[in-house]
Enzyme design. Structure first.
Site, PDB file in Angstrom:
ATOM      1  N   HIS A 142       0.812  -1.219   0.000  1.00  0.00           N
ATOM      2  CA  HIS A 142       0.000   0.000   0.000  1.00  0.00           C
ATOM      3  C   HIS A 142       0.849   1.273   0.000  1.00  0.00           C
ATOM      4  O   HIS A 142       0.549   2.240   0.710  1.00  0.00           O
ATOM      5  CB  HIS A 142      -0.957   0.007   1.178  1.00  0.00           C
ATOM      6  CG  HIS A 142      -2.048  -1.016   1.093  1.00  0.00           C
ATOM      7  ND1 HIS A 142      -2.545  -1.487  -0.103  1.00  0.00           N
ATOM      8  CD2 HIS A 142      -2.756  -1.658   2.071  1.00  0.00           C
ATOM      9  CE1 HIS A 142      -3.511  -2.375   0.141  1.00  0.00           C
ATOM     10  NE2 HIS A 142      -3.654  -2.496   1.445  1.00  0.00           N
ATOM     11  N   HIS A 192      -9.534   2.272   0.713  1.00  0.00           N
ATOM     12  CA  HIS A 192      -9.491   1.089   1.572  1.00  0.00           C
ATOM     13  C   HIS A 192     -10.550   1.176   2.677  1.00  0.00           C
ATOM     14  O   HIS A 192     -10.261   0.888   3.843  1.00  0.00           O
ATOM     15  CB  HIS A 192      -8.099   0.927   2.169  1.00  0.00           C
ATOM     16  CG  HIS A 192      -7.800  -0.454   2.687  1.00  0.00           C
ATOM     17  ND1 HIS A 192      -8.365  -0.961   3.840  1.00  0.00           N
ATOM     18  CD2 HIS A 192      -6.984  -1.434   2.213  1.00  0.00           C
ATOM     19  CE1 HIS A 192      -7.905  -2.187   4.062  1.00  0.00           C
ATOM     20  NE2 HIS A 192      -7.069  -2.504   3.075  1.00  0.00           N
ATOM     21  N   GLU A 234     -11.506  -3.395  -2.728  1.00  0.00           N
ATOM     22  CA  GLU A 234     -10.582  -2.390  -3.234  1.00  0.00           C
ATOM     23  C   GLU A 234     -10.350  -2.567  -4.733  1.00  0.00           C
ATOM     24  O   GLU A 234      -9.547  -3.408  -5.143  1.00  0.00           O
ATOM     25  CB  GLU A 234      -9.247  -2.509  -2.500  1.00  0.00           C
ATOM     26  CG  GLU A 234      -9.360  -2.563  -0.978  1.00  0.00           C
ATOM     27  CD  GLU A 234      -8.166  -3.297  -0.377  1.00  0.00           C
ATOM     28  OE1 GLU A 234      -7.015  -2.875  -0.621  1.00  0.00           O
ATOM     29  OE2 GLU A 234      -8.395  -4.314   0.321  1.00  0.00           O
TER      30      GLU A 234
END
Length: 372
Positions: free
Chosen positions: A116, A191, A331
């Protein structure tokens, strides 16, 4: 606690203070409210969805996202609570990839992987509000961020914009754009962690039904990196094409992929592929409350994460303790580890080009005939 919906006269956007960072920088919040009473709270730290209030079939409102209710909670309990994820959503194996004949080394924050965006991804940055508006049945806020060359190891100065718009039908449209001055890779998403029963719903998400229009998914190795295979969902607990209750398969340890991921934590290959306009990528139904969430995207994949690492140590809104399965993330994105796996396509962004990803979280309700 649930409350009855009070429809607004028209879409509105209200800008308020949310708190102060240790260095004295101010964090702001913008509340977007639609004519039907649906409202979303967006916070500049991480360009985050802090709350998403939606009615059930009887008009009772509840926040269908989980996470902190204060700035201190975001700073003390890091867990990707509704933040904007970048520069690269999901995992990049060994925290490195090749670009134009050189090896790019990223910060590693998931074992040896980069997850991420790395140690200080976009989720930890305090974004700048560029505009707040409400007109034409839509309330919007635009946030911007400059990611400098070398940020977390990524090349190029990257200028990023995320625009959140809530319309009167209950759709939160999220438009991501980015431009660079040197070749780089980009993969942006949100997210948010959802529970359609509402924050604190005692049964977690197990009484909810997920549908994903995907005939295949990407199996992973022990480090949760895709192996490169595109595996058919047919006859497996990864088949959500006709809808599947989330209690059905989550503990199916006979499937090695469930054991590796501690549940579902995989990317589905959407049958639609990459599209110019957002199309359906997932649908969640909660028969008891009647709430429905649809996720639409222009991207070719969607990561479904079943809240496997919520372990009872995280305390959120209203003092709720979050445990495994108390929330799920959906996501939309390019495939994980694409910079290392050319068969997955390309995540490259060149100077003069504009990265674009449009996704939508759309809420509605079921009729009573869907009661279980």
């Amino acid at each position: 606690m649930a409350s009855m919906a009070t429809p607004a006269a028209a879409a509105t956007a209200q800008r308020t203070a949310f708190g102060t960072l240790p260095d004295g920088e101010q964090v702001e919040a913008v509340t977007l409210t639609g004519e039907n009473g649906v409202s979303v709270v967006l916070v500049t730290l991480g360009a985050t969805i802090q709350a998403f209030n939606a009615p059930d079939r009887d008009g009772r409102m509840a926040d269908i996202t989980v996470g902190p209710d204060t700035l201190a909670g975001y700073l003390d309990q890091h867990n990707y609570w509704g933040q904007t994820i970048g520069r690269y959503a999901n995992r990049i194996a060994t925290g490195s990839f090749e670009l134009d004949g050189r090896t790019v080394h990223l910060t590693q924050n998931d074992g040896t992987n980069s997850l991420h965006g790395g140690t200080e991804g976009f989720d930890k940055r305090n974004w700048t509000i560029a505009s707040v508006s409400s007109d034409d049945g839509k309330a919007s806020v635009v946030m911007t961020l400059r990611s400098p060359d070398g940020d977390q190891g990524y090349p190029g100065n990257l200028d990023v914009q995320v625009a959140y718009s809530l319309d009167d039908s209950g759709s939160l449209i999220i438009d991501f754009t980015a431009q660079t001055d040197a070749p780089t890779v980009v993969n942006l998403t949100n997210h948010a962690l959802f529970n359609l029963g509402g924050n604190g719903w005692p049964y977690g998400t197990y009484d909810q039904k997920l549908s994903v229009p995907a005939s295949s998914y990407l199996p992973v190795d022990a480090d949760l990196i895709p192996t490169g295979e595109r595996r058919s969902v047919e006859g497996t607990v990864f088949d959500f094409r006709e809808g599947r209750m989330l209690y059905d398969g989550l503990r199916g340890g006979s499937d090695d992929q469930i054991a590796l991921g501690h549940g579902w934590d995989h990317n589905w290959v959407l049958d639609k592929g990459r599209t110019s306009q957002p199309q359906l990528a997932a649908r969640v139904e909660h028969p008891l409350s009647g709430r429905v969430l649809e996720v639409l995207t222009t991207e070719p994949g969607i990561q479904f994460y079943s809240g496997n690492f919520l372990d009872g140590t995280l305390i959120g809104k209203g003092g709720q303790v979050y445990r495994m399965g108390d929330a799920i993330a959906l996501e939309p994105q390019a495939f994980p580890d694409t910079p290392n796996q050319p068969a997955f396509g390309s995540a490259r962004l060149n100077p003069g080009e504009t990265y674009r990803h449009t996704m939508i979280y759309r809420v509605s309700t079921l009729d009573r005939k869907h009661d279980r």
